[in-house]
Design a protein around this motif. Structure first.
Motif, PDB file in Angstrom:
ATOM      1  N   PRO A 164      30.120  49.895  75.716  1.00  0.00           N
ATOM      2  CA  PRO A 164      31.018  50.195  76.832  1.00  0.00           C
ATOM      3  C   PRO A 164      31.408  48.985  77.677  1.00  0.00           C
ATOM      4  N   ASP A 165      30.622  47.928  77.672  1.00  0.00           N
ATOM      5  CA  ASP A 165      30.903  46.752  78.491  1.00  0.00           C
ATOM      6  C   ASP A 165      31.546  45.626  77.695  1.00  0.00           C
ATOM      7  N   THR A 166      32.106  45.930  76.525  1.00  0.00           N
ATOM      8  CA  THR A 166      32.731  44.916  75.676  1.00  0.00           C
ATOM      9  C   THR A 166      34.181  45.300  75.379  1.00  0.00           C
ATOM     10  N   ASP A 167      34.838  44.465  74.563  1.00  0.00           N
ATOM     11  CA  ASP A 167      36.225  44.731  74.140  1.00  0.00           C
ATOM     12  C   ASP A 167      36.295  45.604  72.892  1.00  0.00           C
ATOM     13  N   VAL A 168      35.151  46.096  72.432  1.00  0.00           N
ATOM     14  CA  VAL A 168      35.127  46.906  71.206  1.00  0.00           C
ATOM     15  C   VAL A 168      35.906  48.203  71.420  1.00  0.00           C
ATOM     16  N   ARG A 169      36.894  48.445  70.542  1.00  0.00           N
ATOM     17  CA  ARG A 169      37.717  49.652  70.618  1.00  0.00           C
ATOM     18  C   ARG A 169      37.352  50.670  69.538  1.00  0.00           C
ATOM     19  N   LEU A 170      36.714  50.186  68.466  1.00  0.00           N
ATOM     20  CA  LEU A 170      36.371  51.057  67.346  1.00  0.00           C
ATOM     21  C   LEU A 170      34.957  50.743  66.901  1.00  0.00           C
ATOM     22  N   GLY A 221      34.606  38.234  71.308  1.00  0.00           N
ATOM     23  CA  GLY A 221      35.756  39.087  71.598  1.00  0.00           C
ATOM     24  C   GLY A 221      36.012  40.109  70.514  1.00  0.00           C
ATOM     25  N   ALA A 222      34.964  40.535  69.813  1.00  0.00           N
ATOM     26  CA  ALA A 222      35.132  41.497  68.719  1.00  0.00           C
ATOM     27  C   ALA A 222      35.730  42.800  69.242  1.00  0.00           C
ATOM     28  N   THR A 223      36.692  43.334  68.484  1.00  0.00           N
ATOM     29  CA  THR A 223      37.310  44.617  68.844  1.00  0.00           C
ATOM     30  C   THR A 223      36.803  45.765  67.977  1.00  0.00           C
ATOM     31  N   VAL A 224      36.111  45.443  66.886  1.00  0.00           N
ATOM     32  CA  VAL A 224      35.510  46.453  66.014  1.00  0.00           C
ATOM     33  C   VAL A 224      34.062  46.056  65.773  1.00  0.00           C
ATOM     34  N   LEU A 225      33.170  47.044  65.823  1.00  0.00           N
ATOM     35  CA  LEU A 225      31.761  46.832  65.514  1.00  0.00           C
ATOM     36  C   LEU A 225      31.362  47.776  64.392  1.00  0.00           C
ATOM     37  N   LEU A 226      30.761  47.204  63.341  1.00  0.00           N
ATOM     38  CA  LEU A 226      30.185  47.991  62.250  1.00  0.00           C
ATOM     39  C   LEU A 226      28.676  47.840  62.337  1.00  0.00           C
ATOM     40  N   ALA A 227      27.972  48.961  62.526  1.00  0.00           N
ATOM     41  CA  ALA A 227      26.523  48.918  62.698  1.00  0.00           C
ATOM     42  C   ALA A 227      25.847  49.987  61.859  1.00  0.00           C
ATOM     43  N   LEU A 228      24.608  49.712  61.480  1.00  0.00           N
ATOM     44  CA  LEU A 228      23.787  50.778  60.919  1.00  0.00           C
ATOM     45  C   LEU A 228      23.632  51.871  61.971  1.00  0.00           C
ATOM     46  N   GLU A 229      23.583  53.098  61.507  1.00  0.00           N
ATOM     47  CA  GLU A 229      23.439  54.215  62.447  1.00  0.00           C
ATOM     48  C   GLU A 229      22.220  54.036  63.346  1.00  0.00           C
ATOM     49  N   SER A 230      21.127  53.585  62.759  1.00  0.00           N
ATOM     50  CA  SER A 230      19.892  53.415  63.532  1.00  0.00           C
ATOM     51  C   SER A 230      20.044  52.315  64.573  1.00  0.00           C
ATOM     52  N   LEU A 231      20.731  51.221  64.231  1.00  0.00           N
ATOM     53  CA  LEU A 231      20.923  50.130  65.181  1.00  0.00           C
ATOM     54  C   LEU A 231      21.883  50.530  66.293  1.00  0.00           C
TER      55      LEU A 231
END
Length: 548
Positions: free
Chosen positions: A142-148, A122-132
């Protein structure tokens, strides 16, 4: 002495107390105390870049304030999809400052896996490498609860841009994402409001490998994190003699505790090198001269086999530990011969927040005379390890059964999975799924995983015993043993073997080597030579992929 509750292993610790006080209410308190102790000291080294503890405190204040300004609330989850970069540690501490829970995600996860982990947590924030983000996450979000979505680059916090790791890497800006460092800069100088994290609050979710069903999110609490960081500091001596080298992936429980958490506690510098590339790691050993590390034995084997590896590369180490998988006496002796350093054993799982058992620094793990197995240590302080049968009854010391552990490091349960929690963590004790035994002095020996046992003509064959015998052959670099269908025996033993550089040996030679040293039902009936064995990112060999 025959009672587990008598804790015969306490004698191994010498004068250390039988009951071990947990020093902080939360891992955030632990971090803040480290900043107060040594604000100008180096917290992180990343190639030619450094971050002091005061700078780390300021960076995490800025990120926590930015998260709160974007609707992040206490109890929310922030998923981290990174390699071993400083941003991982920044995100961890900032999430705690915002009252949240970090979700650590394997950077090797692809779309299906990432989608499951982000959705399940249920993560609302995702921090990813630009490449990933570009390659994987953009189709998932788009199909998750991630807002940021925050993105960052492996090129940040250093200027060397080593071609062996970063060839072809360029900065990428993606629509709908926010650059991590820009968010921090917008909120630099702000201090997030105080949070009252408690010891029972979840610090992070770490997902099991999913070898027996879907991955489960282990709820590692702040008590778990503080306790196991103390074990690494006091019994492994991590960070007490100098910098810690982050050889294990930070998303994995070994990296989270044996690298990050203990570096925050001591405090001590943590050296990061993006991802495991043997030659890069060896160069970093010489440049930064770290004092301690813990990693899979497969990683150490890769270092020893890298061109130009010498004793000088390991000269600064005072504490080297192997975790994640039991090691053979042959591997232990090979490391000692090559480096002049003793590699000590530790054993733990995601659900034990890393160490369940540990060989205290300076102690020598015994070898079981019957099986030839090297001990993985004695139970950690405040920890009771039992050996039980399939009905959950205690077996006498020396008998083989499932390893079951209880102590302050055992997780609160699995995120959103009460039935799985009740099955694997009955009464708060962990049923590990590993098979082993304790000797009368309390040393723990692992035989194998329950699910990997081979039934050959009604006889039990444990793959690890065969692998240990194969390791004694001078041409063998690594091996993995599995059971394969057989019309006459039901199952029969097959070995997959990779050889050392320049070595030459036939399959029949290896079969004969084992046949001379093992009972007739145990030795492999077939051997397949391979260039590399399949492994997890943490270095565990994936037997399931070899079964076909």
């Amino acid at each position: 002495m025959s009672s587990y509750d008598d804790r015969p292993w306490l004698a191994v610790y010498g004068d250390q107390p039988a009951d071990y006080a947990i020093e902080f209410e939360s891992a955030l308190d632990m971090f803040r105390t480290g900043v107060e102790r040594d604000p100008s000291g180096v917290a992180l080294r990343y190639f030619d870049g450094t971050i002091t503890r005061r700078e780390l405190d300021e960076l995490t204040d800025g990120l926590a304030s930015g998260l709160l300004a974007n609707g992040f609330a206490p109890g929310d989850r922030l998923a981290v999809y990174l390699q071993n970069v400083p941003q991982f540690v920044i995100a961890m501490v900032a999430t705690w400052k915002a009252g949240g829970v970090m979700v650590s995600i394997n950077p090797m996860s692809r779309q299906r896996e990432l989608s499951y982990l982000v959705t399940d947590s249920g993560a609302t924030v995702l921090l990813a490498l630009e490449s990933l983000y570009d390659q994987v996450a953009r189709e998932v979000v788009p199909d998750t609860d991630v807002r940021l979505v925050l993105t960052t680059s492996e090129l940040d916090f250093q200027t060397r841009n080593d071609e062996r790791l970063f060839a072809g890497v360029t900065r990428q800006r993606h629509e709908g994402t926010v650059d991590l460092l820009e968010l921090i800069d917008r909120h630099r100088g702000q201090t997030p409001p105080p949070v009252g994290l408690r010891s029972d609050d979840v610090a992070f979710l770490t997902y099991t490998s999913g070898t027996t069903g879907v991955p489960k999110g282990a709820m590692n609490t702040h008590r778990n994190v503080v306790f196991t960081a103390q074990v690494y500091r006091d019994w492994v001596r991590a960070g007490r003699d100098g910098a810690i080298f982050g050889i294990a992936p930070l998303f994995h429980i070994t990296g989270l505790i044996g690298h990050v958490a203990v570096s925050l506690l001591v405090p001590a510098p943590l050296v990061l090198a993006y991802r495991f590339e043997p030659q890069v790691v060896l160069d970093a050993f010489v440049e930064h001269r770290p004092a301690s590390t813990i990693g899979a034995i497969t990683a150490f084997t890769a270092l020893l086999n890298a061109p130009g590896c010498s004793r000088d590369h390991f000269a600064s180490f005072t504490s080297v530990y192997s975790g994640g998988a039991a090691i053979s006496p042959t591997a232990e002796q090979a490391f000692l011969a090559a480096t002049g350093k003793q590699v000590h054993s530790a054993y733990g799982l995601t659900e034990t927040t890393s160490p369940m058992t540990v060989t205290p620094l300076g102690a020598t793990s015994p070898v079981d005379p019957t099986s030839g197995a090297l001990s993985v240590g004695v139970p950690a302080p405040n920890t009771v390890v039992r050996i039980q049968d399939d009905e959950g009854r205690d077996l006498p010391l020396g008998e083989i059964g499932e390893i079951v552990a209880a102590g302050p490091q055992i997780v609160a349960g699995y995120w959103g999975k009460p039935e799985e929690t009740a099955a694997s963590l009955p009464g708060g004790a962990l049923k590990s799924g590993d098979v082993g035994f304790l000797n009368p002095e309390g040393w723990v020996f692992i035989v194998d995983r329950k699910k990997d046992m081979i039934n050959a003509s009604g006889y039990k064959v444990w793959p690890r015993e065969v692998e240990d015998v194969l390791a004694e052959h001078p041409a063998v670099r690594e091996s993995a043993v599995v059971g394969v269908p057989d019309e006459k025996r039901g199952e029969t033993v097959k070995a997959f073997v990779s050889l050392k550089a320049g070595a030459a040996v036939t399959e029949d030679d290896l079969i004969a080597h084992c046949k001379e040293r093992m009972a007739a039902y145990k030795y492999p009936r077939s051997v397949e030579l391979v260039d590399e064995l399949p492994k997890t990112v943490t270095g565990k060999i994936l037997r399931r992929e070899l079964r076909g």
